[in-house]
Design an enzyme around this catalytic site. Structure first.
Site, PDB file in Angstrom:
ATOM      1  N   ARG A   8       8.355   4.711   1.797  1.00 24.89           N
ATOM      2  CA  ARG A   8       9.267   5.104   2.913  1.00 24.89           C
ATOM      3  C   ARG A   8       9.641   6.496   2.542  1.00 24.89           C
ATOM      4  O   ARG A   8      10.190   7.174   3.394  1.00 24.89           O
ATOM      5  CB  ARG A   8      10.371   4.281   3.106  1.00 24.89           C
ATOM      6  N   GLY A  58       8.937  -5.080  -8.691  1.00 22.51           N
ATOM      7  CA  GLY A  58       9.520  -4.195  -9.290  1.00 22.51           C
ATOM      8  C   GLY A  58      11.051  -4.396  -8.917  1.00 22.51           C
ATOM      9  O   GLY A  58      11.369  -5.202  -7.765  1.00 22.51           O
ATOM     10  N   GLU A 104       3.615   6.165  -8.056  1.00 26.07           N
ATOM     11  CA  GLU A 104       3.878   5.838  -9.481  1.00 26.07           C
ATOM     12  C   GLU A 104       4.687   4.751  -9.794  1.00 26.07           C
ATOM     13  O   GLU A 104       4.359   3.903 -10.745  1.00 26.07           O
ATOM     14  CB  GLU A 104       4.352   6.958  -9.953  1.00 26.07           C
ATOM     15  N   GLY A 105       5.547   4.399  -8.760  1.00 21.36           N
ATOM     16  CA  GLY A 105       6.399   3.181  -8.954  1.00 21.36           C
ATOM     17  C   GLY A 105       5.230   1.720  -9.072  1.00 21.36           C
ATOM     18  O   GLY A 105       5.447   0.967  -9.944  1.00 21.36           O
ATOM     19  N   HIS A 106       4.395   1.720  -8.094  1.00 20.15           N
ATOM     20  CA  HIS A 106       3.649   0.771  -8.087  1.00 20.15           C
ATOM     21  C   HIS A 106       2.420   0.855  -9.128  1.00 20.15           C
ATOM     22  O   HIS A 106       2.143  -0.436  -9.733  1.00 20.15           O
ATOM     23  CB  HIS A 106       2.351   0.978  -6.840  1.00 20.15           C
ATOM     24  N   GLY A 123       0.942  -1.102  -0.040  1.00 15.46           N
ATOM     25  CA  GLY A 123      -0.005  -0.001   0.068  1.00 15.46           C
ATOM     26  C   GLY A 123       0.910   1.405  -0.021  1.00 15.46           C
ATOM     27  O   GLY A 123       2.246   1.238  -0.330  1.00 15.46           O
TER      28      GLY A 123
HETATM   29  P1  AMP Z   1       6.044  -2.309  -1.728  1.00 15.53           P
HETATM   30  O1  AMP Z   1       4.687  -1.856  -1.183  1.00 15.53           O
HETATM   31  O2  AMP Z   1       7.313  -1.367  -1.191  1.00 15.53           O
HETATM   32  O3  AMP Z   1       6.158  -3.808  -0.991  1.00 15.53           O
HETATM   33  O4  AMP Z   1       6.360  -2.772  -3.243  1.00 15.53           O
HETATM   34  C1  AMP Z   1       5.283  -3.428  -3.945  1.00 15.53           C
HETATM   35  C2  AMP Z   1       5.971  -3.682  -5.239  1.00 15.53           C
HETATM   36  O5  AMP Z   1       6.233  -2.353  -5.987  1.00 15.53           O
HETATM   37  C3  AMP Z   1       7.294  -4.130  -5.380  1.00 15.53           C
HETATM   38  O6  AMP Z   1       7.439  -5.221  -6.210  1.00 15.53           O
HETATM   39  C4  AMP Z   1       8.277  -3.232  -5.146  1.00 15.53           C
HETATM   40  O7  AMP Z   1       9.462  -3.704  -5.895  1.00 15.53           O
HETATM   41  C5  AMP Z   1       7.385  -2.228  -6.402  1.00 15.53           C
HETATM   42  N1  AMP Z   1       7.970  -0.873  -6.410  1.00 15.53           N
HETATM   43  C6  AMP Z   1       8.188  -0.198  -5.125  1.00 15.53           C
HETATM   44  N2  AMP Z   1       8.640   1.105  -5.625  1.00 15.53           N
HETATM   45  C7  AMP Z   1       9.003   1.020  -6.816  1.00 15.53           C
HETATM   46  C8  AMP Z   1       9.602   1.834  -7.812  1.00 15.53           C
HETATM   47  N3  AMP Z   1      10.379   3.045  -7.457  1.00 15.53           N
HETATM   48  N4  AMP Z   1       9.746   1.387  -9.057  1.00 15.53           N
HETATM   49  C9  AMP Z   1       9.372   0.002  -9.331  1.00 15.53           C
HETATM   50  N5  AMP Z   1       8.890  -0.651  -8.714  1.00 15.53           N
HETATM   51  C10 AMP Z   1       8.613  -0.533  -7.411  1.00 15.53           C
END
Ligand code: AMP
Length: 293
Positions: free
Chosen positions: A200, A160, A48-50, A44
């Site tokens: 974060r 990601g 934009e990465g997500h 959650g």
């Molecule tokens: P998280 O919510 O941080 O556990 O991330 C969920 C998914 O989103 C994971 O596969 C991460 O690697 C991906 N993710 C988070 N930040 C980025 C980013 N800046 N670029 C690409 N993927 C991302």
């Protein structure tokens, strides 16, 4: 639960599913109809990465499920599980706008029984990098991803390269356990400043955001050294550490050069096939970044 339907020309409303049972039943129905399902696992606080992962999932499947679950088993006792940003309403709205079919947001008690005693442990890829400084982190990741795969039964899942070691662990797990899910890698998304997008980053303010840009700048210096012909791991690593250490706010946890795909240690740099990966403390915030050299 259904949220605003028919926005942006969608034919069906996005569902928010909160129980494993309802999620499995939905997936079974979709599979029965011959639909291909892609899962995007997240914690959650979506950015934009997500969203880039969601776009890739949509290109690869008929049905996109985004799980939103802050997974307790991947946090250490002194880590930020309690403080981790939670914003389900905004996340659901962002998912709907992006064309997601289902947000799966289960409670921790529906995922883990009180007396749960079974874990998935990958032992080689997990031994380096973040695995060293975060004991049991990848055990928590591999376990929750296995649980999510069993509930959602996706044909594909998108991860990601922001968390490059995590994708490598999941690829190894899927291979070793004959799990029938295609793992799709998504490139790391950065701000214009170079800062890797991360939930974060919400912990960072003012001058800390300035400092955070040094991570990608340090990696770029390493990349330039390789482009200029320096293939000596120790020299490239030392220069990245040197760049980071110029800020008194930054404490380096590790800088390593690993195989770009497997995240395992390498003996020499092969341009385009190696990745510099780092973790630092920026004041009280733990940040990671990486770049293919
Ligand atoms: P998280 O919510 O941080 O556990 O991330 C969920 C998914 O989103 C994971 O596969 C991460 O690697 C991906 N993710 C988070 N930040 C980025 C980013 N800046 N670029 C690409 N993927 C991302």
């Amino acid at each position: 639960m259904l949220v605003n339907s028919h926005k942006y020309g969608r034919r069906t409303a996005m569902k928010i599913i909160q129980t494993p049972k309802e999620m499995s039943e939905f997936s079974e129905k979709m599979r029965g109809e011959g639909k291909k399902i892609a899962l995007v696992p997240t914690m959650g606080a979506l950015h934009e990465g997500h969203m880039s992962l969601i776009d890739i999932a949509k290109k690869n499947a008929d049905i996109v499920v985004v799980s939103v679950f802050v997974n307790p088993t991947q946090f250490g006792p002194n880590e930020d599980f309690a403080a981790y940003p939670r914003s389900l309403e905004a996340d659901a709205a962002a998912c709907e706008e992006r064309g997601v079919d289902v947000v799966f947001a289960p409670s921790a008690s529906s995922i883990y029984r009180k007396d749960a005693s079974t874990y998935v442990v990958e032992e080689e890829v997990s031994a380096n990098l973040c695995g060293k400084s975060r004991p049991n982190h990848f055990r928590g990741v591999a376990t929750v991803v296995s649980i999510l795969f069993n509930i959602v039964r996706p044909h594909a899942a998108v991860f990601g390269e922001k968390d490059a070691q995590q994708v490598s662990v999941i690829e190894r797990m899927v291979r070793d356990l004959f799990i029938d899910v295609e793992i799709i890698r998504a490139p790391l998304v950065r701000e214009k400043s170079g800062l890797a997008l991360s939930s974060r980053n919400k912990y960072l303010h003012g001058a800390q955001l300035e400092t955070a840009r040094r991570l990608s700048q340090a990696l770029l210096v390493g990349k330039k050294m390789v482009e200029d012909g320096c293939l000596n791991i120790h020299r490239v690593k030392a220069e990245i550490v040197n760049q980071l250490s110029r800020s008194s706010r930054i404490r380096v946890i590790y800088v390593e050069i690993v195989d770009a795909k497997t995240s395992l240690p390498v003996k020499e740099i092969v341009p385009g096939k190696c990745r510099a990966a780092l973790a630092v403390w920026l004041d009280q915030t733990r940040l990671i970044d990486n770049m293919v050299l």
